[in-house]
Design a protein around this motif. Structure first.
Motif, PDB file in Angstrom:
ATOM      1  N   ILE B 204       0.860  -1.301  -0.103  1.00  0.00           N
ATOM      2  CA  ILE B 204      -0.121   0.047  -0.031  1.00  0.00           C
ATOM      3  C   ILE B 204       1.076   1.209   0.112  1.00  0.00           C
ATOM      4  CG2 ILE B 204      -1.938   1.076   1.233  1.00  0.00           C
ATOM      5  CD1 ILE B 204      -2.674  -1.776   0.564  1.00  0.00           C
ATOM      6  N   LEU B 205       0.831   2.008  -1.162  1.00  0.00           N
ATOM      7  CA  LEU B 205       1.863   3.271  -0.933  1.00  0.00           C
ATOM      8  C   LEU B 205       1.141   4.458  -0.483  1.00  0.00           C
ATOM      9  CD1 LEU B 205       4.261   4.444  -2.515  1.00  0.00           C
ATOM     10  CD2 LEU B 205       3.323   4.585  -4.614  1.00  0.00           C
ATOM     11  N   PHE B 206       1.562   5.234   0.198  1.00  0.00           N
ATOM     12  CA  PHE B 206       0.878   6.345   0.785  1.00  0.00           C
ATOM     13  C   PHE B 206       1.800   7.669   0.207  1.00  0.00           C
ATOM     14  CE2 PHE B 206       0.027   3.190   3.686  1.00  0.00           C
ATOM     15  CZ  PHE B 206      -1.206   3.400   4.034  1.00  0.00           C
ATOM     16  N   SER B 207       0.875   8.687  -0.095  1.00  0.00           N
ATOM     17  CA  SER B 207       1.154  10.014  -0.306  1.00  0.00           C
ATOM     18  C   SER B 207       1.972  10.469   0.942  1.00  0.00           C
ATOM     19  CB  SER B 207       0.119  10.828  -0.484  1.00  0.00           C
ATOM     20  OG  SER B 207      -0.713  11.111   0.530  1.00  0.00           O
ATOM     21  N   ARG B 208       2.638  11.701   0.716  1.00  0.00           N
ATOM     22  CA  ARG B 208       3.001  12.542   1.473  1.00  0.00           C
ATOM     23  C   ARG B 208       1.855  13.050   2.552  1.00  0.00           C
ATOM     24  NH1 ARG B 208       7.218  17.098  -0.860  1.00  0.00           N
ATOM     25  NH2 ARG B 208       5.709  16.916  -2.633  1.00  0.00           N
TER      26      ARG B 208
END
Lengths: 269, 256
Positions: B204-208
């Protein structure tokens, strides 16, 4: 005469920046340094560089010490002072450890107590002598109170700091395996604090001894402080110095015993 | 949305600072899910909320359909530092995981300790204190303690971040094997792309900050469940790693 290889190993690490520990070498250096200071002091006194009423020679201090031991019941005075210091110190520790832990564990306790403790901590103990006489009279209570006063308020903040430094990770690991707040305190925080707590007890015990003279000039008729203060009135400088040396020796021995206890208790360090 | 661990409109703020945007997400049981994102993006906060160590400002987190309200032994944490208690031996560190379990008797506890000492290759060091063993072993002790506690979900916050490359590789392989063998759900936080691709069933890739999901990558579909170390040298692995790196650069605007 040259140093053998073994001797050079013993001392070489002492000259290296943050070098390896060499207990025997360090002990030898400690003894040699003390002997050197005593020798210089003896020479200065004998050469008349300093008047004997200001700084008597070590040999005169030793003679005075022997006289105090054999004729003036010094051992009794030492025992009385040691009892006073330890009673005050234990009272301070018994109170400071739980209060300090609570101050760091519950913000309401910290908010209520920390400003007051900071305020009292900065008051000089001698300034409170008159008040303590009004409150407790001139008996043992006043002496114990003054010694306690000089120790408790310092120790409680040190304990609070120790508790504050318990890593949050340990607290959270304990909580995630089912520990409640009391169990976190007893099974994690106290164990983590153990080594620094014992160090702080060792340091504050030393501070407790430094308040002895103040405590024992208040209508005292016993104790090393009383002996030193009485000798001062008659300008018996060798006796004053002997009393000071006795306090120093007690401190040295106590400190070493507590360090030994530290090493025994916390072998995992 | 389904899953063993469910984020239901979960959001988190610390005072005026918005750390996690409203997030809905389901994580399958017995899978290894990696939370990947730039440092300080809020991925650790999300994981801590699963552990019950932080409370969502809004929304909720469900574990097996049950709302998470406080920490308990079903969700165990493994940290990068201060992972094992220095005053306890390896054996007692593992035993600490079961200290508050009343459903196991002394013999069952001893059996579990023996099992995890063997599983993690720690039997020869059972009586050693953590300062006498390597950093990799200390992390093994921490994982063993969490498993001994009976945790279903392992929450791992950059647990291999401070280890040397070889030890790190070895522990990654062991972690995947143990996760499959012991049938555990793992949430693993890292900002190391290669580690994420090697370990994850799913990234799961998260934003800043404030964190929001920018990509959901099914790694298991591309690399399979079996991950020998050599897979890192395959074309498939390189392509996936590059894809994740590009996603990070494009979606978050930062290089990790």
């Amino acid at each position: 005469m040259s140093l053998s290889d073994g001797d050079s190993d013993l001392f070489s690490s002492l000259f290296v920046f943050r070098g390896r520990a060499s207990p025997l070498g360090e002990f030898a250096v400690s003894v040699a340094a003390a002997m050197l200071v005593i020798a210089l002091w003896e020479l200065a006194a004998r050469a008349g560089i300093i008047a004997p009423q200001f700084l008597p020679s070590p040999s005169r201090v030793v003679v005075a010490l022997w006289t105090m031991l054999t004729e003036q019941n010094l051992v009794w005075h030492v025992a009385v002072s040691t009892a006073r210091v330890w009673i005050a110190f234990l009272l301070a520790a018994i109170m400071a450890i739980p209060i300090g832990i609570m101050m760091s564990s519950y913000r309401i306790v910290g908010a209520a107590l920390e400003p007051m403790i900071d305020f009292i901590r900065y008051l000089p103990v001698p300034a409170l002598v008159p008040l303590s006489i009004i409150w407790f009279g001139v008996g043992e209570e006043t002496k114990i109170f003054l010694l306690w006063l000089g120790t408790f308020f310092q120790l409680v903040l040190l304990v609070a700091d120790d508790m504050r430094r318990v890593p949050q990770e340990f607290v959270e690991v304990a909580r995630t395996v089912g520990a409640n707040s009391r169990q976190v305190m007893t099974d994690v925080a106290l164990h983590w604090m153990g080594p620094t707590l014992l160090d702080n007890l060792r340091i504050t015990l030393g501070w407790c001894w430094t308040y002895l003279i103040i405590a024992e000039i208040v209508a005292a008729d016993s104790g090393i402080g009383y002996v030193i203060w009485t000798a001062r009135r008659f300008v018996k400088t060798p006796e004053v110095m002997a009393g000071v040396v006795v306090i120093g020796l007690i401190g040295l021995v106590t400190d070493q015993l507590l360090r030994l206890l530290h090493r025994r208790l916390f072998r995992y360090l | 949305m389904t899953g063993y661990v469910q984020f239901v409109d979960t959001a988190k703020s610390f005072g005026p600072v918005n750390v996690v945007r409203k997030t809905s997400l389901g994580l399958e049981r017995n899978s290894l899910v990696v939370f990947l994102g730039p440092s300080g993006c809020g991925k650790t906060t999300l994981m801590r909320m699963v552990g019950g160590l932080d409370e969502p400002s809004s929304g909720s987190i469900l574990l097996g359909g049950e709302k998470v309200v406080r920490p308990d032994r079903r969700r165990g944490m493994v940290f990068q530092s201060y992972s094992s208690f220095p005053w306890l031996t390896v054996e007692k560190n593992i035993a600490f995981g079961m200290r508050y379990r009343k459903d196991l008797d002394a013999m069952q506890k001893a059996e579990r300790i023996g099992h995890y000492l063997d599983l993690f290759g720690l039997a020869d060091f059972a009586g050693s204190y953590p300062n006498r063993i390597s950093g990799g072993m200390r992390q093994r002790v921490a994982i063993a303690r969490t498993l001994a506690a009976g945790s279903d979900v392992l929450l791992m916050d950059e647990p291999f971040g401070a280890l040397d490359a070889l030890t790190r590789e070895r522990l990654q392989v062991e972690l995947r094997q143990i996760q499959i063998r012991e049938e555990k759900t793992v949430i693993f936080v890292t900002h190391d792309v290669e580690e994420a691709v090697f370990l994850a069933d799913r990234i799961i890739l998260f934003s800043r900050r404030p964190a929001s999901v920018v990509a959901d990558i099914d790694v298991a579909a591309e690399l399979g469940a079996d991950r020998p170390l050599e897979i890192r040298e395959t074309q498939k692995f390189f392509e996936l790693r590059n894809k994740v790196l590009h996603l990070i650069r494009n979606e978050t605007g930062v290089v990790v």
